[in-house]
Every structure is written in structure tokens, then in C-alpha cells.
Design an enzyme around this catalytic site. Sequence first.
Site, PDB file in Angstrom:
ATOM      1  N   LYS A  33       0.835  -1.209   0.000  1.00 35.35           N
ATOM      2  CA  LYS A  33       0.000   0.000   0.000  1.00 35.35           C
ATOM      3  C   LYS A  33       0.866   1.254   0.000  1.00 35.35           C
ATOM      4  O   LYS A  33       2.033   1.213   0.423  1.00 35.35           O
ATOM      5  CB  LYS A  33      -0.938  -0.008   1.210  1.00 35.35           C
ATOM      6  CG  LYS A  33      -0.234   0.027   2.553  1.00 35.35           C
ATOM      7  CD  LYS A  33      -1.228  -0.233   3.691  1.00 35.35           C
ATOM      8  CE  LYS A  33      -0.526  -0.208   5.038  1.00 35.35           C
ATOM      9  NZ  LYS A  33      -1.399  -0.742   6.108  1.00 35.35           N
ATOM     10  N   TYR A 249      16.907  29.680   5.416  1.00 38.18           N
ATOM     11  CA  TYR A 249      15.761  30.441   5.942  1.00 38.18           C
ATOM     12  C   TYR A 249      15.885  30.646   7.457  1.00 38.18           C
ATOM     13  O   TYR A 249      16.256  29.737   8.191  1.00 38.18           O
ATOM     14  CB  TYR A 249      14.460  29.690   5.671  1.00 38.18           C
ATOM     15  CG  TYR A 249      14.004  29.776   4.237  1.00 38.18           C
ATOM     16  CD1 TYR A 249      13.688  31.013   3.659  1.00 38.18           C
ATOM     17  CD2 TYR A 249      13.874  28.629   3.469  1.00 38.18           C
ATOM     18  CE1 TYR A 249      13.270  31.088   2.342  1.00 38.18           C
ATOM     19  CE2 TYR A 249      13.445  28.701   2.146  1.00 38.18           C
ATOM     20  CZ  TYR A 249      13.152  29.936   1.593  1.00 38.18           C
ATOM     21  OH  TYR A 249      12.733  30.006   0.295  1.00 38.18           O
TER      22      TYR A 249
END
Length: 341
Positions: A33, A249
Site C-alpha cells: 500500500k 531560511y
Amino acid sequence: MSTIYLSKKNLFHNLDKALSIVKEKSKLAPVLKDNAYGHGLVEMASLLKEYGVSKAVVITCDDAEKIKDFFPYIIVLADTVNASYSHDFHIAINGIEQLDELPANTNIHINCDTGMHRNGIRPDQLESCIRGAHERKLNITGIFTHFASSYMVTESFITQNEIYSVCCEKAKKLCEKLSLPVPSVHSCNTSALFRAKNFTDDFARLGSGMYGYCTYGKGLKNPDLKPVLSLETNLISSRILKKGQKIGYGETYEAKEDMQVGTYDIGYAQGFPRVDETKIYHTPDNYRLLGRVSMDYVSLDTNEKKVILFNNVSGLAALHKTITIQITCSLSPFLKRIIIE
Ligand SMILES: *Cc1c(COP(=O)(O)O)cnc(C)c1O
């Protein structure tokens, strides 16, 4: 672009470990999955076929379609549009009302909610579910359950096992009475399988352990498994960061002396979780991640052309207070995946 490497050797090692418990390759039903827990659906399917696996478990019929040439037997755990497919997949029944949505001749696996209270019918609904399926001409090919706490020593694991056994017995007897074929039974995920003393199910749904991860709580011994996936990043640019200069940042990392730094081509958009200034991460070759993770870049204290960012996500998972497979599941499907020996 960064590259995911899938180690065939490690995968086969993990499958061998599971095989030593279930004894036959036909008793392995690997869970593929969510893009095979981020590893790559088709890549993993091809490796599993090579190993000799014949079953697979996915969430949707779409995913089952993508791998149907690899496996004759595919279980679909939780689709919501399964009525529109004509196929021979095995569809999990997660609630009794789902019986009305399926066309005649659909193969179904009845999920019994033995105590997790997520999906499945109640044990007291089992008889009416089997009779209802029979009336609607659905083929009952499996009975299964899922454990809430198989990675820990708990009372509930014992209780769920007991309820599951009763459900299997009851289902088998009723099918016999109705002259229906005896359904397969399955209950174990990774952590239930690796603690099983005596494996008696028809197969096991093996997820995280196949990818190399199984972490037990106190009192249980972790199996010897090897992570299958590693992630390699490429240098985009490099520079000397002068003493006192900051990077990225928020300018959260400051050079204590002149240092070589490099910018690499992975960020949180590709699934490398955002690390901020409160956490320190080192790669397997001991390069340090500097400052914050950007959308498409990370900075490291090196200018090597290629750097393995991780070959085991346990450290990263601990840093983020999450589980290993959440990290692998989040890796972008757009990353290149290469199978290595
Ligand atoms: C995901 C899943 C599994 C596999 O679990 P692991 O712990 O990763 O082995 C098995 N069964 C069901 C129903 C699942 O949803």
C-alpha cells in the site's frame, strides 16, 4: 534529482526472516500500500515476484491494477469504488453494508473487528455477513483481522487473538454447512508475525518488516531486519561560509569558523521532513545538516558530489518523534528509484 536505492539483498534477507516463520512463500502476502511504503510500487512488485511471492495487499483497486501482472492473488483493503471494477481481486469487507455495493462473483475477505475498532464487522455480525454474502453470490475467499497493539505486550493482543480464533472457527463451520469453499484466514502484520510462536494462519500480511523495520515495546526482542531503502542526494552548489555567516531560511545556523558547505537537491517537497534549528541531524557519513530544510534543498557541511542522506530512517524518525515508516511513506513518488543488488 535525488535517488532512492532499493537493496535487493536486504529485502531478500527480510523476506527470508519472515519465511522462516511462515515456512512457505505462498504464505507471504506483502503489503504494498501507499507506493509500497514510499519504496515504489512497481519496483517492489518486481522484486517480490523475483523472490517467488504470489500474493500482495494494497488499499485500492487502482493500485491492484498496476501490479496485477506480478501477482495472481491481490487483496484490496479499503477501496470505495470497487463496484466499478470487473476483476478477480479480493475485496476486504470493512462493514456489513458494503455487501450491497459489490457485484455478484466478487471475491471478498471479511474483516472481523476483534477489538481494534477501526474497520471490520462485529463478531456478532459474522453469521449474517456470511449468509448475506452467500445470498448475493459473493465468493467468501478470506476471513481476517488486524491487531491494535501487536508490537507491545498487552492483554488486548491475547483477547483479539482469542476472538479471531472463534470467528475463524465459526466462519469455517458455517461455510461448510452452506457447502461453500473454506475461506483463507490471516491476522498477522509484521509485529504479530515476528512474535508468533506457532504460525497457523494461511498467510501473513507483511508490511514494515519487509522494508526492514519492526520495533517492539518492552519485553519483546526486535528481529534482525535490514532497511531496504536509502536516499542519495546530489550537490547543486557549494561555497565557503565565513565565520559568523549564516545559512538558509531564518538564518538559524551560524558558522563558528570558515567552513565548506554544499547545497543538495532534496527538501520537504520530496518528502525529507523539515528539520529546524532545534534538531541536529547527521548523515551516515557523518555530515551535518545545517539550518532549516527548504522546499527543494538542504545544506550540509561538505561539497561531496553525492551524499547518502540516510540508509536507515530510525534516527530521522526519532528526531521527528514519529515512526520509521511515516518517513518512508512520505517520500515523493517522483524520486527516481533504482534497484541495487
Ligand atoms: C498496513 C497493514 C498491514 C501491514 O502492517 P505492518 O505493521 O506494516 O506489517 C497489515 N494489515 C493491514 C490491514 C494493514 O492495514
